[in-house]
Design a protein around this motif. Structure first.
Motif, PDB file in Angstrom:
ATOM      1  N   VAL A 170       3.992   9.844   3.814  1.00 28.73           N
ATOM      2  CA  VAL A 170       2.853   8.924   3.848  1.00 28.73           C
ATOM      3  C   VAL A 170       2.484   8.705   5.307  1.00 28.73           C
ATOM      4  O   VAL A 170       3.334   8.363   6.127  1.00 28.73           O
TER       5      VAL A 170
ATOM      6  N   ARG B  54       0.805  -1.226   0.000  1.00 29.98           N
ATOM      7  CA  ARG B  54       0.000   0.000   0.000  1.00 29.98           C
ATOM      8  C   ARG B  54       0.833   1.269   0.000  1.00 29.98           C
ATOM      9  O   ARG B  54       0.358   2.310  -0.453  1.00 29.98           O
ATOM     10  N   ASP B  55       2.040   1.214   0.515  1.00 24.39           N
ATOM     11  CA  ASP B  55       2.837   2.433   0.630  1.00 24.39           C
ATOM     12  C   ASP B  55       3.905   2.583  -0.449  1.00 24.39           C
ATOM     13  O   ASP B  55       4.439   3.682  -0.645  1.00 24.39           O
TER      14      ASP B  55
ATOM     15  N   HIS C 162      -3.198   0.343  -7.624  1.00 22.87           N
ATOM     16  CA  HIS C 162      -3.155   1.429  -6.639  1.00 22.87           C
ATOM     17  C   HIS C 162      -3.321   2.716  -7.425  1.00 22.87           C
ATOM     18  O   HIS C 162      -2.504   3.041  -8.275  1.00 22.87           O
TER      19      HIS C 162
ATOM     20  N   HIS D 262      -2.127   5.755   4.835  1.00 17.91           N
ATOM     21  CA  HIS D 262      -1.599   5.600   3.481  1.00 17.91           C
ATOM     22  C   HIS D 262      -1.893   6.814   2.605  1.00 17.91           C
ATOM     23  O   HIS D 262      -1.757   6.736   1.377  1.00 17.91           O
TER      24      HIS D 262
END
Length: 421
Positions: free
Chosen positions: A179, A158-159, A226, A183
């Protein structure tokens, strides 16, 4: 036996350009290409970069979905795009509580009544869009550049790509970008940022953190998506809070995902500079792109899967009919004890709906007498043109129907959700 149609590849939605001799091959704003494409290259390239010139949110999201479904499973893809003004909410969210639909209707009415074509173009109605990924509700306009990264699901983090954007922002002079635990990408800023107009670095005094980018995700068996926003120079920033705050929110208990509101700010960065910086960081991660391309409206819509996806997203059944079950109640209950604002009538209203279709509806008088309005069961909420008329047809007395129905029209944004004439 009917012959199978040849598969339409990703290549068909691309418009390649020749590269002038003096041009830098790394420029994302001009998107020059080293060579002409082949179908084989589009189907096998491991690292791909796309720049969309479309401002249509349905087109960009449909192309993005097409890429997610069709690029090689081991490919990593970057797509950058900006949309015309729109409110975009998540796959499992409720439009009646995520957006101020009455305000969207007023904006649409204002733009349609503009006296000149140039004024009408400048005040184009703000579109409401349900995307295919999860996450919360966001506002897009051309001062907000969206980034999308598709990669193998096994490599999903996610990051990872939010951090990629953070490095791009640092290179552009925004060193406080980072971040957070949700997120999102946030920045610090001084008290002068209170007008929401732009980026002002430094300064304690309680200035920040301010959200400049939010993300959403979609995972499939082989690939992950994403995509995120980045507020650069959004002219609509001052309108975001009003557009994303629904008057129905305090009456609705939803089973879907509800947005978490955060203070937001522009970064005051040029869009092309941001695109170049993100492309540079993407290639630092994955190496030079094997394929670079631009996306235009007409070629994209010539691809069957893109066109089908576009039509689905444009449909009212997708926009409203995918809404998870929710209850609407004008008074606190054991299940939903939140306080409610004072009503302009004495009756209490309660109904349940799933996928926008009413499953039960009842009214309670000030004396406590309950009345089930069975005639409303099975009614599709977004096909109601006037709640007053609908209640009257269901057996509610004329004066009550006018008063309660008029209030429901306002709270639920019926002017916006009703079928087009």
């Amino acid at each position: 036996m009917t012959a199978r149609r040849p598969q339409q590849h990703l290549l068909l939605l691309l418009t390649p350009r020749r590269q002038p001799a003096a041009a830098s091959s790394s420029s994302s704003s001009s998107y020059h290409h080293r060579s002409r494409f082949s179908t084989a290259a589009a189907a096998t390239s491991k690292t791909q970069i796309y720049l969309s010139r479309s401002r249509d949110p349905l087109l960009n999201l449909s192309v993005e979905h097409h890429l997610l479904r069709t690029v090689p499973a081991n490919a990593t893809v970057l797509m950058l795009y900006a949309n015309a003004p729109c409110v975009v909410f998540g796959r499992n969210q409720n439009p009646w509580i995520e957006a101020n639909l009455a305000r969207l209707a007023a904006e649409a009415s204002s733009s349609s009544s503009s006296s000149s074509s140039s004024a009408a173009a400048a005040a184009a109605p703000i579109r409401l869009v349900r995307r295919r990924s999860g996450g919360g509700t966001v506002f897009h306009d051309e001062g907000n550049v969206n980034f999308s990264v598709i990669c193998p699901s096994a490599a999903f983090d996610r990051d990872r790509h939010a951090e990629m954007v953070v490095r791009a922002l640092a290179a552009l002079g925004r060193p406080s970008a980072r971040v957070n635990a949700r997120h999102d990408i946030v920045v610090d800023g001084g008290p002068t940022m209170s007008d929401g107009a732009g980026y002002h670095p430094g300064g304690g005094g309680g200035g920040g953190p301010f959200k400049v980018s939010g993300s959403a995700y979609k995972l499939t068996r082989l690939r992950s998506l994403h995509h995120g926003t980045c507020l650069l120079r959004s002219p609509g920033l001052a309108s975001i809070a009003g557009l994303l705050r629904s008057p129905a929110e305090c009456f609705v208990r939803a089973r879907g995902v509800e947005s978490v509101r955060s203070p937001v700010r522009n970064l005051d960065l040029d869009g092309d500079a941001f695109r170049d910086a993100v492309v540079g960081q993407f290639e630092a991660l994955y190496g030079p792109a094997d394929l670079r391309a631009v996306v235009d409206d007409a070629p994209a819509l010539a691809v069957d899967e893109v066109r089908r996806g576009y039509r689905e997203m444009a449909s009212r059944d997708w926009l409203y009919g995918q809404t998870p079950r929710f209850t609407f109640c004008t008074h606190p209950t054991e299940q939903d004890p939140r306080p409610r604002p004072k009503l302009p009538f004495e009756e209490r209203i309660y109904f349940e709906a799933k996928q926008g279709v009413i499953e039960c509806f009842r009214m309670e008088s000030s004396m406590g007498a309950q009345k089930e309005l069975s005639a409303l069961v099975g009614t599709t909420m977004y096909n109601i043109s006037d709640w007053s008329a609908q209640l009257a047809e269901a057996g509610v007395a004329s004066q009550q129907a006018q008063q309660i129905g008029g209030w429901l029209n306002d709270i639920l944004g019926t002017e916006f959700t009703k079928p087009p004439a």
